[in-house]
Design a protein around this motif. Sequence first.
Motif, PDB file in Angstrom:
ATOM      1  N   ASN A 115      17.316 -19.784  33.684  1.00 15.46           N
ATOM      2  CA  ASN A 115      17.800 -19.824  32.301  1.00 15.46           C
ATOM      3  C   ASN A 115      18.058 -18.430  31.730  1.00 15.46           C
ATOM      4  OD1 ASN A 115      17.687 -22.661  32.006  1.00 15.46           O
ATOM      5  ND2 ASN A 115      15.467 -22.554  31.711  1.00 15.46           N
ATOM      6  N   GLU A 116      18.225 -17.459  32.620  1.00 14.71           N
ATOM      7  CA  GLU A 116      18.367 -16.078  32.154  1.00 14.71           C
ATOM      8  C   GLU A 116      19.508 -15.903  31.145  1.00 14.71           C
ATOM      9  OE1 GLU A 116      16.376 -15.817  36.191  1.00 14.71           O
ATOM     10  OE2 GLU A 116      17.967 -17.027  35.252  1.00 14.71           O
ATOM     11  N   LYS A 117      20.583 -16.670  31.300  1.00  9.36           N
ATOM     12  CA  LYS A 117      21.733 -16.502  30.399  1.00  9.36           C
ATOM     13  C   LYS A 117      21.416 -16.921  28.968  1.00  9.36           C
ATOM     14  CE  LYS A 117      23.847 -20.979  31.588  1.00  9.36           C
ATOM     15  NZ  LYS A 117      25.055 -21.642  32.142  1.00  9.36           N
ATOM     16  N   TYR A 118      20.387 -17.743  28.789  1.00 11.10           N
ATOM     17  CA  TYR A 118      20.025 -18.212  27.448  1.00 11.10           C
ATOM     18  C   TYR A 118      19.017 -17.298  26.760  1.00 11.10           C
ATOM     19  CZ  TYR A 118      22.032 -22.522  29.344  1.00 11.10           C
ATOM     20  OH  TYR A 118      22.861 -23.440  29.929  1.00 11.10           O
ATOM     21  N   ILE A 119      18.308 -16.517  27.533  1.00  8.22           N
ATOM     22  CA  ILE A 119      17.237 -15.667  27.006  1.00  8.22           C
ATOM     23  C   ILE A 119      17.841 -14.428  26.348  1.00  8.22           C
ATOM     24  CG2 ILE A 119      15.246 -14.234  27.659  1.00  8.22           C
ATOM     25  CD1 ILE A 119      14.880 -16.244  30.038  1.00  8.22           C
ATOM     26  N   THR A 120      17.330 -14.060  25.169  1.00  8.88           N
ATOM     27  CA  THR A 120      17.768 -12.843  24.495  1.00  8.88           C
ATOM     28  C   THR A 120      16.611 -11.861  24.436  1.00  8.88           C
ATOM     29  OG1 THR A 120      19.393 -14.038  23.145  1.00  8.88           O
ATOM     30  CG2 THR A 120      18.729 -11.851  22.381  1.00  8.88           C
ATOM     31  N   TYR A 121      16.609 -10.938  25.373  1.00 10.56           N
ATOM     32  CA  TYR A 121      15.670  -9.820  25.388  1.00 10.56           C
ATOM     33  C   TYR A 121      16.493  -8.549  25.245  1.00 10.56           C
ATOM     34  CZ  TYR A 121      11.641 -12.603  26.957  1.00 10.56           C
ATOM     35  OH  TYR A 121      10.603 -13.497  27.044  1.00 10.56           O
ATOM     36  N   ALA A 122      16.131  -7.704  24.276  1.00 12.31           N
ATOM     37  CA  ALA A 122      16.957  -6.525  24.013  1.00 12.31           C
ATOM     38  C   ALA A 122      16.117  -5.356  23.514  1.00 12.31           C
ATOM     39  CB  ALA A 122      18.047  -6.853  22.999  1.00 12.31           C
ATOM     40  N   GLU A 123      16.556  -4.163  23.872  1.00  8.72           N
ATOM     41  CA  GLU A 123      15.990  -2.919  23.363  1.00  8.72           C
ATOM     42  C   GLU A 123      17.130  -2.121  22.740  1.00  8.72           C
ATOM     43  OE1 GLU A 123      13.455  -1.037  26.573  1.00  8.72           O
ATOM     44  OE2 GLU A 123      14.217  -2.820  27.620  1.00  8.72           O
ATOM     45  N   VAL A 133      15.718  -5.466  34.144  1.00  9.00           N
ATOM     46  CA  VAL A 133      16.311  -6.671  34.716  1.00  9.00           C
ATOM     47  C   VAL A 133      17.776  -6.765  34.288  1.00  9.00           C
ATOM     48  CG1 VAL A 133      14.143  -7.960  34.859  1.00  9.00           C
ATOM     49  CG2 VAL A 133      15.483  -8.030  32.738  1.00  9.00           C
ATOM     50  N   LYS A 134      18.607  -7.280  35.164  1.00 17.10           N
ATOM     51  CA  LYS A 134      20.041  -7.317  34.901  1.00 17.10           C
ATOM     52  C   LYS A 134      20.408  -8.270  33.772  1.00 17.10           C
ATOM     53  CE  LYS A 134      21.317  -5.987  39.617  1.00 17.10           C
ATOM     54  NZ  LYS A 134      22.029  -6.375  40.869  1.00 17.10           N
ATOM     55  N   TRP A 135      19.512  -9.190  33.474  1.00 14.27           N
ATOM     56  CA  TRP A 135      19.837 -10.184  32.443  1.00 14.27           C
ATOM     57  C   TRP A 135      19.381  -9.775  31.049  1.00 14.27           C
ATOM     58  CZ3 TRP A 135      15.046 -11.956  30.862  1.00 14.27           C
ATOM     59  CH2 TRP A 135      14.000 -11.895  31.811  1.00 14.27           C
ATOM     60  N   GLU A 136      18.867  -8.555  30.887  1.00 18.08           N
ATOM     61  CA  GLU A 136      18.585  -8.076  29.531  1.00 18.08           C
ATOM     62  C   GLU A 136      19.887  -7.986  28.749  1.00 18.08           C
ATOM     63  OE1 GLU A 136      16.261  -4.549  27.088  1.00 18.08           O
ATOM     64  OE2 GLU A 136      16.577  -4.317  29.235  1.00 18.08           O
ATOM     65  N   LYS A 137      19.855  -8.385  27.476  1.00 20.36           N
ATOM     66  CA  LYS A 137      21.074  -8.444  26.676  1.00 20.36           C
ATOM     67  C   LYS A 137      21.407  -7.097  26.027  1.00 20.36           C
ATOM     68  CE  LYS A 137      21.884 -12.921  27.138  1.00 20.36           C
ATOM     69  NZ  LYS A 137      20.774 -13.285  28.062  1.00 20.36           N
ATOM     70  N   THR A 138      22.692  -6.852  25.875  1.00 17.46           N
ATOM     71  CA  THR A 138      23.192  -5.743  25.065  1.00 17.46           C
ATOM     72  C   THR A 138      23.779  -6.344  23.796  1.00 17.46           C
ATOM     73  OG1 THR A 138      23.698  -4.398  27.008  1.00 17.46           O
ATOM     74  CG2 THR A 138      24.796  -3.815  24.942  1.00 17.46           C
TER      75      THR A 138
END
Length: 286
Positions: free
Chosen positions: A230-238, A252-257
């Motif tokens: 479900n990585e595409k649904y997760i919103t983790y951001a810095e 991780v590559k699925w961290e959001k920008t």
Amino acid sequence: MAKMSGKGQFTTVQKAINSIPSNNKQWTIILLNAGVYKEKVMIVKEKPYIILKGMGKSSTVIEWGDSGNSLESSTFKLYAPNFMARDITFKITWAPAALVRGDNASFYGCGFIGIQDTLTDLIGRHYFYNCYIEGAVDFIWGASQSLYQNSEINVKSKEIGVGKAFITAQGRQSASEASAFVFKNCKVTGTGPAYLGRAYKKYSTVVYYQSSFDNIIDPEGWNIMRQAGNEKYITYAEVECKGPGADMSKRVKWEKTLTAEQQKKFVDQKLFLNQDGWIEEQRLHL
């Protein structure tokens, strides 16, 4: 506004809370003298408009030594809406120090000390300012809509030998929810190593904004608990974070920008959780 003076009218915090009429609509301040209050405290949903005010988070402590069920064993449990706490530390041995599930709850200069599930930030809109939160395993978790501002997040994984720590376990379950944890101008300290969060539910959402990280953050930054796929649904951001732990080159590559517009929706207090001005209204009574 009513005030209980802290001159010893009640022998426990719970007795002071119980004395307030159900369905009260007047802000009531309960002043706590400096000291360690060894008791469990619960504010039921029929007791809104309560302010717990201590003498400082290092000198006013509500503490219990329970462990076990993360929803039942908390030292402090809040179910009522419209609540404030100031200059108090909530502490426990292993289970949550505090469970917060009332809407419009704010904490100023408070401490939360535990190991696992320290702060069960479960449901509602919550504001934490200049607070201190300590733990090692999923120690800020739940599905609330919360802004943590100018606060310190202290990781204690090395002291208790848990290996890698997990700071957050955020539980947003759908795209339509507003649930998220936002850390604005915070600092992450401690011993580590630690992940900034691990996905507890499908749409887990955590944003760190202009915060500083000690050299304790695992290079990958983020982890998944039970949500692999479900990585595409997760919103983790810095966003604009600094310090030796803020190197994002191996995340991780699925961290959001986030786009500028997306950032603003999270970090602008008015847009994120204060659309109706409840935070300013509460501050009038501190």
